[in-house]
Every structure is written in structure tokens, then in C-alpha cells.
Enzyme design. Structure first.
Site, PDB file in Angstrom:
ATOM      1  N   HIS A 134     -17.905  -1.436  10.601  1.00  0.00           N
ATOM      2  CA  HIS A 134     -17.096  -0.535  11.423  1.00  0.00           C
ATOM      3  C   HIS A 134     -17.813   0.809  11.564  1.00  0.00           C
ATOM      4  O   HIS A 134     -18.535   1.234  10.668  1.00  0.00           O
ATOM      5  CB  HIS A 134     -15.758  -0.243  10.742  1.00  0.00           C
ATOM      6  CG  HIS A 134     -14.773  -1.363  10.766  1.00  0.00           C
ATOM      7  ND1 HIS A 134     -15.020  -2.588  11.336  1.00  0.00           N
ATOM      8  CD2 HIS A 134     -13.505  -1.434  10.278  1.00  0.00           C
ATOM      9  CE1 HIS A 134     -13.942  -3.362  11.192  1.00  0.00           C
ATOM     10  NE2 HIS A 134     -13.024  -2.685  10.553  1.00  0.00           N
ATOM     11  N   GLN A 193     -17.466  -3.470   6.790  1.00  0.00           N
ATOM     12  CA  GLN A 193     -16.016  -3.663   6.716  1.00  0.00           C
ATOM     13  C   GLN A 193     -15.628  -4.656   5.630  1.00  0.00           C
ATOM     14  O   GLN A 193     -14.643  -4.457   4.928  1.00  0.00           O
ATOM     15  CB  GLN A 193     -15.512  -4.132   8.092  1.00  0.00           C
ATOM     16  CG  GLN A 193     -14.012  -4.285   8.208  1.00  0.00           C
ATOM     17  CD  GLN A 193     -13.554  -5.659   7.782  1.00  0.00           C
ATOM     18  OE1 GLN A 193     -14.242  -6.654   7.963  1.00  0.00           O
ATOM     19  NE2 GLN A 193     -12.370  -5.718   7.173  1.00  0.00           N
ATOM     20  N   SER A 219     -15.133  -8.634  12.140  1.00  0.00           N
ATOM     21  CA  SER A 219     -14.855  -9.112  10.781  1.00  0.00           C
ATOM     22  C   SER A 219     -13.483  -8.694  10.269  1.00  0.00           C
ATOM     23  O   SER A 219     -12.902  -9.394   9.440  1.00  0.00           O
ATOM     24  CB  SER A 219     -15.934  -8.619   9.817  1.00  0.00           C
ATOM     25  OG  SER A 219     -15.981  -7.203   9.819  1.00  0.00           O
ATOM     26  N   CYS A 231      -9.556  -1.109   5.638  1.00  0.00           N
ATOM     27  CA  CYS A 231     -10.994  -0.872   5.770  1.00  0.00           C
ATOM     28  C   CYS A 231     -11.324   0.482   6.407  1.00  0.00           C
ATOM     29  O   CYS A 231     -12.136   1.245   5.886  1.00  0.00           O
ATOM     30  CB  CYS A 231     -11.631  -2.002   6.567  1.00  0.00           C
ATOM     31  SG  CYS A 231     -10.737  -2.432   8.067  1.00  0.00           S
ATOM     32  N   ARG A 291       0.792  -1.237   0.000  1.00  0.00           N
ATOM     33  CA  ARG A 291       0.000   0.000   0.000  1.00  0.00           C
ATOM     34  C   ARG A 291       0.820   1.280   0.000  1.00  0.00           C
ATOM     35  O   ARG A 291       0.462   2.249  -0.645  1.00  0.00           O
ATOM     36  CB  ARG A 291      -0.931   0.007   1.219  1.00  0.00           C
ATOM     37  CG  ARG A 291      -2.103  -0.934   1.083  1.00  0.00           C
ATOM     38  CD  ARG A 291      -2.985  -0.845   2.322  1.00  0.00           C
ATOM     39  NE  ARG A 291      -3.951  -1.934   2.342  1.00  0.00           N
ATOM     40  CZ  ARG A 291      -4.455  -2.472   3.454  1.00  0.00           C
ATOM     41  NH1 ARG A 291      -4.048  -2.020   4.643  1.00  0.00           N
ATOM     42  NH2 ARG A 291      -5.327  -3.439   3.385  1.00  0.00           N
TER      43      ARG A 291
END
Lengths: 346, 346
Positions: A243, A316, A160, A130, A101
Site C-alpha cells: 500500500h 500490506q 492484497s 493495514c 479493534r
């Protein structure tokens, strides 16, 4: 009648893999072929897709031959192990792990925010974390009108994010506690049922955990705002799959709250849930299974004339992971950014 | 051998009332007599105290005769209805409701912060809101060394803040969901099991809910800092009895993080739980049933050179309500601030 593409899911049996499969089906992705890949341990498992049973194959050096798009969701080490092979085979890998990333050669994309970055890919595109995706979708529409100077975020993150087994653990743990037992946590380091704890990813020297630094660094990269000041406190809560985030924004000058609400009511990927009359605002149960990020409680910050408060919930697994990856794949198709091996099937 | 006092609990059968009873016993409060009062509906209920069964009486105009201290935890309207009677009878009422907290003639006290205010009482002392007590205990030790300029808080509030029935609802709701049912919420407006939602107290015109404005206004009053800028986002989470808070502090100039940790490690009512090595920080399950506010994740805010981040958990029923009220009663006894009707029993 357009083109069809050969897609492979690497890590097909996990929580995100399952969701990727569901989204490829429900969004009618133009598939010529779908290959399910996983570790040798999961090979042989069958998963349903468009009414058929597909068998999961163990990933190997030939797995990516002829594949146009690899959707990778098997963790950083697996992505690192197979990225070169997949790219060499001509595929574009959309990687859900954190492995690439922050690599300057790898675009980090939220399609509602920085779709233009897709054109710069070199075979690899990273799907953000997320919490970052959720926040970016909600704050970018404001940021593009008036640049955000500082963000103070606190998160309420569902089980999750730690995978399907973590979701299961919250349920079995809750049942055990209701039965008067004291269950021993297995996936999480501490009990999560009827409890919560600061996100347990490794801490840096300043005491910020990895999850928090993902929010800081990834958000800056996605918004193209390297000097944006961000602090975050990430917390795991006993919720299954959506979330929530409490977000305090600071601008250079006041941001009219009515204008903010108006902007967010029209923003792509956002659903305004801001019903003051009914005291009804975003909740995880309403966000679960939904594509949109629910945003509400948009208020003028009474502690700062240049501040806005907002509250969001987002699925999420869906927008926080699988949906965003699929949207990147759709973007590649739409902008014709795949490699020339594309299977042209009329 | 010191003095003994006649105490009445108004609202003895609620979550806080039960805790008051437990604390009077465990802290060996010097009681001459204990009277349990409640609405006519609860009259006749028996509660255990020091091995004996005490019967709850319906409150009436004579209930406060000869009483030194009234611990009121039956809600604002009950406190308003009986305060004058109790004070006229010579008692000091320590009121757990929000009815009188912002009244300039009524001290609002957290014993670790502003015990000196007790001397100014006129028969009535207000016990602050739970979220405010927890935050005040944790931030005051820093504030007294270097004044805080601004607070951005996000809360994670347990069901207990809405009473014993709300705690029960979270459990029955969780069980129903685990059984595959979709339970209808009764106490809370929305399901809380495996869910969370912004605090559902009434909203003001700026979109802040009452709970948030309590944190803003009560904290200012307790710290004696009318110009302290505070913003808060209050959220109800599926935890039973301890609240958590993510707190971002801004000072006029940098506050050394090691010094902050050192100060908090010695602060009254605070227990430092800040184990970076083990990634172990305050959690509701560890705070439940404890007197101290657990404080950790003390970090230099990377978005603001003058900022500190901290995270706390505290038992909402205990220090957030009952314990603080008992500590105020102990303060009155210790400083000899009760009315002269005190029963002198050798």
C-alpha cells in the site's frame, strides 16, 4: 535457554496466514508447537514449515487446549466465534480482524507506537487495519515530538488487502485485457487491472467508507489522541501487495522539515527513502516483502506553515498484517505477558 | 452559412495529436483546411481524417502561412521554436505545452472557468496541464459560489500523460511481468506495471515536483486567485489514459454538502457519479474516452467544519489536453477572436 510457546494460526491458508507461517520461521519464533487451523473447507491442506509438511485442521472447541498464542486471520466472524473459547483455554488471541479493534477492553497495538498497551490485555489483542499500521509507524515519531492536530490522507491500496484471490484476479484480469478481452470482475465489484476505484467497503451516512473510518478511529486509539482530526480517502489500485499513502500533516506550529527527516531516519520500523537527487522515493515494488515502512517526499507544506507532506509505502500483508501480529506475539513473550500455562521447555 | 478555418496541428503523430484529429472530426469543427505538421522524423506518416489520408509534413518557416489556428502539442521546445513564426503569419497558437502557461501576456484557459480571458490573447493561448484542467473544472463551480481558501490534492495519474509510448510500455511491461520476466523500464525511470511512483518531473528546492507546481500555479492563474493556498502530491499509477484526483477543499465557512452536490450536478463539463447506494463512484475506465470530468464522493470533511472532500476522474488525453484545446479553438471562433485573415467561405 528461555521458553518455547505453543502457537495456533486460525486462518492458516489465507494470504496473511501464509505470511504468518513464513515470519514465524524466518524470525525464529520460540515455538514449542505450531497448530494450523482453518475452516472445515480448508482442513487437510498441507503447508510447509521449517522443512516439514503441516496439515491444516478444522477448528473445533478443543483446538485451543494448551495453546499459548492464537494468531487469528480468518475474518471478523471467525474471530468472534472462537475468541471466548481460545481465551477460556488460556491462550492470548492476537486478532487480525476488525471485530474487536474499537472495544475499549481490547488493546490495539502497533509495537513501535504503543507497546505499553500490551500489559492491559484480557486475553485478546487487536492488530490494526493495514492502512492504519503503515500510517501510525510513519507519523508517530513526529507526533511524539510535537502532537499532530490534523491528518488529510489519500491511499493507494494494493489488491492484497482483499486477500490472495484478489491478487490473483488482478493478474488474470490484466492478462485478459492484454488479450483484448473484457473480463468480468469476481472478487472486486469493478475491474482493477489498469483501473482503480474508491475503496468499496460500506459507506456511513457521511459518505466515508469503513476503510476510511478505520484509519480515523484506529489511529486515534493507537496514538491515544482522541481529538486528533483525520480525514481519509481510500482507493484501491492495481498493485499486488504494498500500500502507498499520501499524508498531509498539520501541527500546532511549524515542524522543521530537516528535523522531521532526521527523526524519521532513526525511527523504528521506518526506512527513509528520500533521494531528491535521483528523484527516487518509496514505491510498492521496493516495499513488497520488506519489514520497514518506506517514507519519503518529506516536505514543508507550501499551503500551510504548520504543515508537512509525506509519502509512504509498506507491505500490506507483512507490516500491514502478519508482521505486526508476530511483533505483538514477540512483545508478549519479551514482557512475559502470556498466561501462566506457558510450556517451560529448557 | 458561417465561416471555415484553416487549422494546423503541430505534433500530429503523438497521443494528443491523434486525439485532436479525432475531435476535429467528431465535433464537426468548421474546417477550411487541415495541415498536419511534425518533426522531420515523422514527416511522410499518413493519418486518417474524415475518410481521407492526410500526410504529415515537416514543419518549416512557411508552414503557417494562411493558417488561422495552430494546435501545438509537440512539447515546449517545439512550441517555443515556432510560436513567433506562427503568430507572425497571422495564426493564433493554442499551445498544449508548459512553455508559456505562466507568461502574464498569455491567457491560460479552461473554457468552463475563464473563457473571458480569450479576448486578451496576443496570438498565443496556453492550454493548462492535465491535472490542473481536471481539478479546475470540478472545483470552480464551488469556488464561484464561495471562494476556496486551501486545496490539498493527491493525484493518481495514468501513463498517457507521458505519451503514447508510455502507454505502450505499461502494457508490454505488464505482459512481461505476467510471463515471469523482470522488464527494464525505458520511458519511465521505474517500472509502472503493478507499481506506482511519485511523479518523476524535476523537484524544486522545497521538494515539490514540476507537475505539483503546475497544479499550484496554473490553478491560481485560471481561477484568478493568486492567494489560493494549494499543496499537491502527484503520483503515476498503472492506468492507461484517465487521471484521478483526491481533493480536499477548505472554505472560509462551511459549504453545505447537499448544495455542493446540487451545484456540481449542473456544472458544465462535470458529470456527477456519486451513487452511495451502489458504492459506485468515478473510475478511470468510465472516464476514458469521455468529455466530462466525473466527480463523486462529495463529503463533508469530518476533520474540518469548513472542508469538503471530493474525488474525480477525467480523460487525460481528452479533456486534460486535446478537448480543452479544441474548446479554446471553438471559443475563438464563437467570440470572433481570430485574426482578420479568416477565410470566409460560404
Amino acid at each position: 535457554m528461555g521458553q518455547f510457546y505453543r502457537v495456533a494460526i486460525l486462518g492458516a491458508t489465507g494470504a496473511v496466514g501464509t505470511e504468518l507461517l513464513e515470519l514465524l520461521e524466518s524470525r525464529h519464533f520460540p515455538l514449542a508447537d505450531l497448530k494450523l487451523l482453518a475452516s472445515a473447507r480448508s482442513a487437510g491442506t498441507t503447508l510447509k514449515f521449517r522443512g516439514e509438511k503441516l496439515t491444516v485442521e478444522a477448528v473445533n472447541a478443543q483446538s485451543f487446549d494448551g495453546v499459548d498464542i492464537v494468531l487469528a486471520s480468518a475474518g471478523g466472524s471467525i474471530s468472534k466465534a472462537w475468541a471466548k473459547t481460545a481465551i477460556a483455554a488460556g491462550a492470548v488471541m492476537i486478532d487480525n480482524s476488525s471485530a474487536f479493534r474499537m472495544d475499549s477492553k481490547v488493546p490495539l497495538i502497533v509495537p513501535e507506537v504503543n507497546p505499553q498497551e500490551a500489559a492491559n490485555h484480557q486475553g485478546l489483542i487487536a492488530n490494526p487495519n493495514c492502512t492504519t499500521i503503515l500510517m501510525s509507524v510513519a507519523v508517530y515519531p513526529l507526533h511524539r515530538v510535537q502532537p499532530i492536530k490534523r491528518i488529510v490522507a489519500s491511499t493507494y491500496q494494493s489488491a492484497s488487502g482483499a486477500g490472495a484471490r484478489a491478487m490473483e484476479e488482478v493478474k488474470t484480469q490484466s492478462q485478459a485485457i492484454l488479450n483484448g478481452q473484457t473480463p468480468k470482475p469476481e472478487i472486486f465489484p469493478y475491474p482493477l487491472a489498469f483501473n482503480l476505484f474508491p475503496h468499496n467497503s460500506p459507506l456511513n451516512e457521511q459518505g466515508y467508507c469503513e476503510e476510511e473510518m478505520k484509519m480515523v478511529n484506529e489511529t486515534r486509539k493507537i496514538l491515544g489522541a482522541s481529538d486528533l482530526r483525520i480525514t481519509a480517502t481510500c482507493v484501491r489500485v492495481p498493485v499486488l501487495r504494498a500500500h502507498s499513502e499520501s499524508i498531509n500533516l498539520e501541527f500546532e506550529s511549524p515542524f522543521d522539515v530537516a528535523k522531521a527527516r532526521e527523526i524519521l531516519s532513526k525511527a523504528p520500523g521506518v526506512k527513509l527513502v528520500d533521494d531528491w537527487q535521483a528523484n527516487y522515493f518509496p514505491m510498492p515494488i521496493d516495499a513488497s516483502g520488506k519489514d520497514d515502512i518506506l517514507v519519503g517526499r518529506i516536505r514543508q507544506d507550501i499551503s500551510n506553515p504548520n504543515g508537512l507532506e509525506l509519502w509512504l509505502c509498506g507491505d500490506q500483508i507483512r507490516k500491514g498484517a502478519a508482521l505486526n501480529a508476530i511483533q505483538i506475539a514477540e512483545l508478549l513473550v519479551e514482557k512475559n505477558l502470556l498466561k501462566p500455562q506457558i510450556a517451560a521447555i529448557v
